[in-house]
Structure formats: structure tokens, C-alpha cells
Design an enzyme around this catalytic site. Structure first.
Site, PDB file in Angstrom:
ATOM      1  N   ILE A  17       0.828  -1.197   0.000  1.00 57.57           N
ATOM      2  CA  ILE A  17       0.000   0.000   0.000  1.00 57.57           C
ATOM      3  C   ILE A  17       0.869   1.257   0.000  1.00 57.57           C
ATOM      4  O   ILE A  17       0.543   2.250  -0.642  1.00 57.57           O
ATOM      5  CB  ILE A  17      -0.968  -0.017   1.193  1.00 57.57           C
ATOM      6  N   SER A 118      -6.723  -0.534  10.110  1.00 61.80           N
ATOM      7  CA  SER A 118      -7.114  -1.832   9.564  1.00 61.80           C
ATOM      8  C   SER A 118      -8.503  -2.190  10.065  1.00 61.80           C
ATOM      9  O   SER A 118      -8.943  -1.726  11.136  1.00 61.80           O
ATOM     10  CB  SER A 118      -6.116  -2.913  10.010  1.00 61.80           C
ATOM     11  N   TYR A 158      -1.116  -7.545  16.798  1.00 56.80           N
ATOM     12  CA  TYR A 158      -1.489  -6.881  15.555  1.00 56.80           C
ATOM     13  C   TYR A 158      -2.838  -6.188  15.697  1.00 56.80           C
ATOM     14  O   TYR A 158      -2.981  -5.002  15.351  1.00 56.80           O
ATOM     15  CB  TYR A 158      -1.532  -7.882  14.397  1.00 56.80           C
ATOM     16  N   LYS A 162      -3.613  -1.876  15.766  1.00 63.26           N
ATOM     17  CA  LYS A 162      -4.548  -1.157  14.908  1.00 63.26           C
ATOM     18  C   LYS A 162      -5.693  -0.545  15.716  1.00 63.26           C
ATOM     19  O   LYS A 162      -6.183   0.545  15.386  1.00 63.26           O
ATOM     20  CB  LYS A 162      -5.085  -2.093  13.822  1.00 63.26           C
TER      21      LYS A 162
END
Length: 261
Positions: A17, A118, A158, A162
Site C-alpha cells: 500500500i 485496519s 497486531y 490497529k
């Protein structure tokens, strides 16, 4: 809307990205400063700065290498769960936040900060105690102890990184309002990037079930135009907003939880 004349710094610009965002904003006329551990293979930038967001010295060196003021900062760099809980939290949130605060003096008034969050951060409010605890972590060196204290494993790290990033974006909605500096975030769903398989490896069956909800995984060029828009003047009234970019997955979660389906 054109980004002609704007200087935009993008972390994680060597792949995925980040690379797509660098290409998109450069096509729209921006001067691109790429920041990554690895130099991009394609020339999608005007200046390259090598930096590791898990290292204090590396983060602190970035501002001194820029040599010009910034109109936008895109925090795109991130690690997948397979890289381990401490590096994930360091790079995806603590280091990202440290770099952002370091760069405030070289941001122009009315600059834009765009964080790549995310879909995994969707449930941040349900995890508010742990999110608050991570927001209170001041340094990269304290992350390992935080993980031990709060029982954070690799997969949870993770999600938590986010969740904290979304929450921090909301917190900062008016933090620099006197300078007109705004912060927003973009939350993609599954995207075909170099870390996509690492993510699927960690989530296993759950990820496979999620993918059945949409016609395909996202692509970097699905996300980059939204990031570019948030860098431009046309988004000046968006502040503290987290925008899903996920083919409808966040909307599906909300419909399921509210009984609208």
C-alpha cells in the site's frame, strides 16, 4: 484534486500500500519522500530515507534528513503478526506515534496526517482497557514488558496495534487545531500485499471465512486514492475520522451486530 506543489512523506513506501500511495500522490504532482527499511525497487519517490520504526535513533534521524517542510505525512509502514508481538507494537503504533510527534515541527500549517489502520482495529471500543494501557506506553523499550503484563501474544499484538491507532486518531481530532493540522485514518480489509499471506497464516480459518464475504481481496490501488484524497485540501473538514476501505466488510459487521440483516 491535484496535489501539485505539496511535499508528502510516506512510510512503508517500498512495497504494498505504501508503494501504491507513493505512486498515486506523485502522479498527482506531489514531491514524495519515501521512508522505509528497504529502498523501493521502483523510482516512486523524489527522496529516500532509510529508517527502522523499531529503533529510536533511526526514528529520531528522519526529521533532520528531510530538508523541507511537509504538507502531509502518511503512516503506512507496518509489520504482520508473524513478526512477533514486540516488533509489531513498536512499528505499528509506538514508533509510528514517535515519528509523527517528531515531525510536527516540520509540518506546515493545515497539513494532513493519514494513518493506515485496519479492519482488525474495528472493535477498539470493546478492548478499551487494553487500548488505554497501550496508549500510555511512552517508549519502544517498554513494549516487551507491556506485552508480558497484559498477556499480549503475536496475533493479539497486531489487532491491538490497529485498535490503538484508530483510538489515537480519534483522540488527536483537535490536538493541533490551532495550526489547522488534521489527522485521519484509513482501515482496509484484507489486501493483497507482501504481508497478506503472513496475516492469513496467523488468523487461519477465521480469515478464510471473512474472505467469503467479499468478491475479492483488496488491492493496494483500491486504498491509495483514498489516502491521496486525505492528503489534499478537499479533505480539510475531515478530522479524527476512521474510514473503512474494505469492500463492505465493516458495514457487514455493523449490520450483523445490530440485526439489520
Amino acid at each position: 484534486m491535484s496535489l501539485e506543489g505539496k511535499t508528502i512523506l510516506i512510510t512503508g513506501a517500498a512495497s504494498g500500500i505504501g508503494a501504491a500511495c507513493a505512486a498515486t500522490v506523485r502522479e498527482q504532482g506531489a514531491y514524495v519522500i519515501a521512508v522505509d527499511r528497504n529502498e523501493p525497487r521502483e523510482v516512486l519517490f523524489d527522496q529516500f530515507i532509510r529508517a527502522d520504526l523499531s529503533q529510536n535513533d533511526s526514528i529520531d534521524s528522519v526529521a533532520g534528513q528531510i530538508g523541507r517542510r511537509l504538507d502531509a505525512l502518511c503512516n503506512i509502514a507496518g509489520l504482520p503478526p508473524t513478526r512477533g508481538r514486540t516488533p509489531v507494537l513498536q512499528v505499528n503504533f509506538i514508533g509510528l506515534r514517535q515519528l509523527t510527534l517528531n515531525l510536527l515541527p516540520v509540518l506546515n500549517d493545515r497539513a494532513s496526517i493519514v494513518n493506515l489502520a485496519s479492519l482488525t482495529g474495528f472493535g477498539w471500543a470493546d478492548q478499551i482497557d487494553q487500548v488505554r494501557a497501550l496508549l500510555a506506553v511512552d517508549s519502544l523499550e517498554d513494549v516487551d514488558a507491556f506485552c508480558e503484563q497484559h498477556g499480549v501474544d503475536d496475533a493479539r499484538a497486531y489487532f491491538l496495534s490497529k485498535e490503538a491507532l484508530v483510538a489515537w486518531t480519534l483522540q488527536m481530532r483537535w490536538k493541533w487545531r490551532d495550526r489547522g493540522i488534521r489527522m485521519n485514518s484509513v482501515s482496509p480489509g484484507p489486501v493483497e500485499t507482501p504481508i497478506h499471506q503472513d496475516f492469513l497464516q496467523t488468523l487461519g480459518k477465521r480469515a478464510e471465512e471473512d474472505m467469503l464475504l467479499v468478491e475479492r481481496a483488496g488491492r493496494p490501488d483500491d486504498v491509495a486514492p483514498l489516502v491521496a484524497f486525505l492528503c489534499g485540501d478537499g479533505s480539510r473538514w475531515l478530522r479524527g475520522v476512521n474510514i473503512p476501505c474494505d469492500g463492505g466488510m465493516a458495514a457487514n459487521i455493523l449490520c450483523q451486530s445490530s440485526g439489520l440483516l
